[in-house]
Design an enzyme around this catalytic site. Structure first.
Site, mmCIF file in Angstrom:
data_model
loop_
_atom_site.group_PDB
_atom_site.id
_atom_site.type_symbol
_atom_site.label_atom_id
_atom_site.label_comp_id
_atom_site.label_asym_id
_atom_site.label_seq_id
_atom_site.Cartn_x
_atom_site.Cartn_y
_atom_site.Cartn_z
ATOM 1 C CG PHE A 117 -20.593 6.401 -13.006
ATOM 2 C CD1 PHE A 117 -21.117 6.951 -14.161
ATOM 3 C CD2 PHE A 117 -21.129 6.780 -11.791
ATOM 4 C CE1 PHE A 117 -22.154 7.876 -14.099
ATOM 5 C CE2 PHE A 117 -22.163 7.703 -11.717
ATOM 6 C CZ PHE A 117 -22.684 8.244 -12.882
ATOM 7 C CG PHE A 147 -23.422 15.987 -13.359
ATOM 8 C CD1 PHE A 147 -22.279 15.716 -12.634
ATOM 9 C CD2 PHE A 147 -24.601 15.343 -13.005
ATOM 10 C CE1 PHE A 147 -22.311 14.823 -11.554
ATOM 11 C CE2 PHE A 147 -24.638 14.459 -11.936
ATOM 12 C CZ PHE A 147 -23.486 14.205 -11.207
ATOM 13 C CB THR A 148 -23.053 11.398 -14.937
ATOM 14 O OG1 THR A 148 -23.515 11.810 -13.649
ATOM 15 C CG2 THR A 148 -21.546 11.229 -14.890
ATOM 16 C CE LYS A 188 -25.806 16.340 -5.521
ATOM 17 N NZ LYS A 188 -26.830 15.541 -6.198
ATOM 18 C CG ASP A 208 -27.033 21.316 -12.330
ATOM 19 O OD1 ASP A 208 -27.387 21.506 -11.143
ATOM 20 O OD2 ASP A 208 -26.655 20.212 -12.750
ATOM 21 C CE1 TYR A 261 -51.657 11.726 -4.581
ATOM 22 C CE2 TYR A 261 -52.728 13.601 -5.638
ATOM 23 C CZ TYR A 261 -51.973 12.439 -5.730
ATOM 24 O OH TYR A 261 -51.531 12.006 -6.953
ATOM 25 N NE ARG A 273 -17.965 11.034 -11.172
ATOM 26 C CZ ARG A 273 -19.301 10.946 -11.133
ATOM 27 N NH1 ARG A 273 -20.045 11.915 -10.666
ATOM 28 N NH2 ARG A 273 -19.919 9.886 -11.591
#
Ligand code: F0G
Length: 462
Positions: A454, A129-130, A263, A220, A77, A387
């Site tokens: 979306f 970005f969304t 990514k 980001d 943990y 997009r």
């Protein structure tokens, strides 16, 4: 005449050890599946998809080195050894001393937005970005797009369409005052602009401008390795530097960063915050225990952190990053050979079809990009993503649709998953849809969720 030798420089730098069969379906089957999914590719069942280019997020193939790491998971943990391995690699490859793991990128965005933004603040950024923007808005902030104009022009060939326009940033600072700007939010490459990078020169200029006004930069860094690769390939003075060296230099201009590890890091789940700001670190480390889990696992299993730690080592390897970007480039060139309109230059993670030029007979209210994504799926089982108007959503204050200049279908490449023959099949299918494009009539939205519509919106064909 004998055939000329072509250097096949991006051939996959790996061989296949295990295969995942994919289902082959016929057109009537896919037409039914598309209808049932409300013509939203997010609502299709994955098993009904032949080549899945919905996203490069969490869809990567891990290496044997990473899979072996899964067996080394320390599922304690608190204080798992995989956490410390990951933290060491974040320090080594991103150059940030402090680190908080999260289960994925948006959890990190949520916490950074909560920590940094006060209601009434403005957050300038290089295109939205969304998930990033929705967290900035939920924290009471207003996102302001300060990207260069070329980024909104799908056909502009500017090599660094992810750059920030210093005049737009300065105008915002003069208008609202530096105190109302908690940070400048820079993503690289810019996903919604077509995977377009910023240049190091622009980053330095923006860092100097922000410093003059006492404003910090936050990054980001979800696909930072791709941005570093583009700098190496396109920017003078960086040709001889390694991607790893460029990545460290990029990060050196930032106070902190958030990353969706799904990514660049070649894994299926994960995210983190990394920073040199001790105050933000302390707050994030405290907040993570409310939303994600203890600060030494942040919603992840020990084995996930080990796969991330090993993925960081692999992501900057020259053969991996160059093959990744060159695979996208190969697809772009093939599509262009059929005259198919694309965003240029080609992006790092995806090819973006220009749906406005592909379907010039459709008004934006008929959702050209959403329609095109659905047609391509029906034709061959290739799944891309809208997009455009659907992704852009509504202005939270006025409730009006935000009409973006870019109306795109993204064909995103999972890392190390598909081969050149998959790309050839996909290109042939899109060329066929392009031939029959005049028959496409558009869609009508019949269900619209409140946030990030979306993902779950439903449509019917006109
Ligand atoms: N920032 C960028 C630039 C992203 O592309 C994403 C995710 C996130 C943040 C959020 O990270 O998904 O781990 O919570 N992009 C995915 C995509 C969903 O398909 O482009 P997440």
């Amino acid at each position: 005449m004998a055939k000329k030798i072509i250097k096949h420089s991006w051939a996959e730098p790996y061989k296949i050890k295990m295969v995942e069969p994919i289902k082959v379906t016929d057109k009537p089957y896919r037409q039914k599946a598309a209808k049932e999914a409300g013509y939203n590719t997010f609502l299709l069942k994955s098993e009904d998809v032949y080549i899945d280019l919905l996203t490069d997020s969490g869809t990567n193939a891990m290496s044997d080195y990473q899979w072996a790491g899964l067996m080394m998971g320390d599922e304690a943990y608190a204080g798992s050894k995989n956490f410390y391995h990951l933290w060491d690699n974040v320090k080594k490859y991103y150059g940030m001393p402090y680190f908080v793991p999260t289960h994925q990128g948006r959890a990190a965005e949520h916490m950074i937005s909560k920590i940094m933004i006060k209601p009434g603040d403005f957050i300038p950024g290089n295109m939205y970005f969304t998930t990033t923007r929705v967290h900035q808005e939920l924290a009471g902030g207003t996102f302001v797009d300060v990207i260069i104009d070329e980024a909104h022009d799908a056909q502009s060939k500017h090599p660094f369409k992810g750059n920030i326009d210093p005049n737009k940033l300065e105008a915002l600072i003069n208008k609202v005052g530096a105190k109302k700007i908690p940070y400048v939010c820079i993503a690289g490459p810019v996903n919604m602009a077509g995977g377009q990078p910023f240049s190091m020169a622009n980053l330095k200029e923006i860092a100097t401008l922000a410093k003059k006004h006492g404003i910090k930069l936050w990054f980001d860094g979800t696909r930072a390795t791709e941005n570093a690769y583009f700098i190496q390939q396109k920017e003078k003075g960086y040709e001889k530097k390694t991607v790893a060296q460029i990545l460290i230099e990029i990060c050196s201009y930032f106070d902190g960063m958030w990353v969706s590890a799904k990514k660049d890091l070649l894994v299926n789940i994960g995210g983190f915050i990394a920073t040199r700001n001790k105050r933000v670190f302390d707050e994030a480390r405290n907040m993570v225990v409310i939303y994600e889990g203890l600060h030494s696992y942040g919603g992840l299993a020990g084995r996930d952190m080990e796969a991330m730690a090993r993925g960081i080592e692999e992501m900057v390897k020259p053969e991996n990053i160059s093959m990744r970007v060159k695979q996208v480039e190969y697809c772009g060139k093939e599509l262009e050979s059929y005259g198919i309109p694309l965003v240029k230059p080609y992006g790092g993670h995806a090819i973006f079809l220009d749906a406005k030029l592909f379907l010039p007979h459709l008004k934006q209210d008929l959702f050209p990009a959403q329609s095109l994504a659905a047609e391509i799926y029906e034709d061959s089982g290739v799944r891309g993503m809208e997009r455009g108007l659907v992704s852009s959503g509504r202005d939270p204050k006025t409730g009006e649709n935000r009409y973006p200049k870019l109306e795109l279908v993204r064909l995103t490449f999972p890392r190390r998953v598909y081969t050149q023959s998959h790309i050839d099949v996909m290109v042939e299918s899109i060329a066929e849809v392009f031939d029959k494009r005049k028959k496409i009539k558009g869609l009508k939205m019949v269900y619209e969720p409140k946030y990030l519509r979306f993902f779950q919106a439903r449509f019917v064909k006109l």
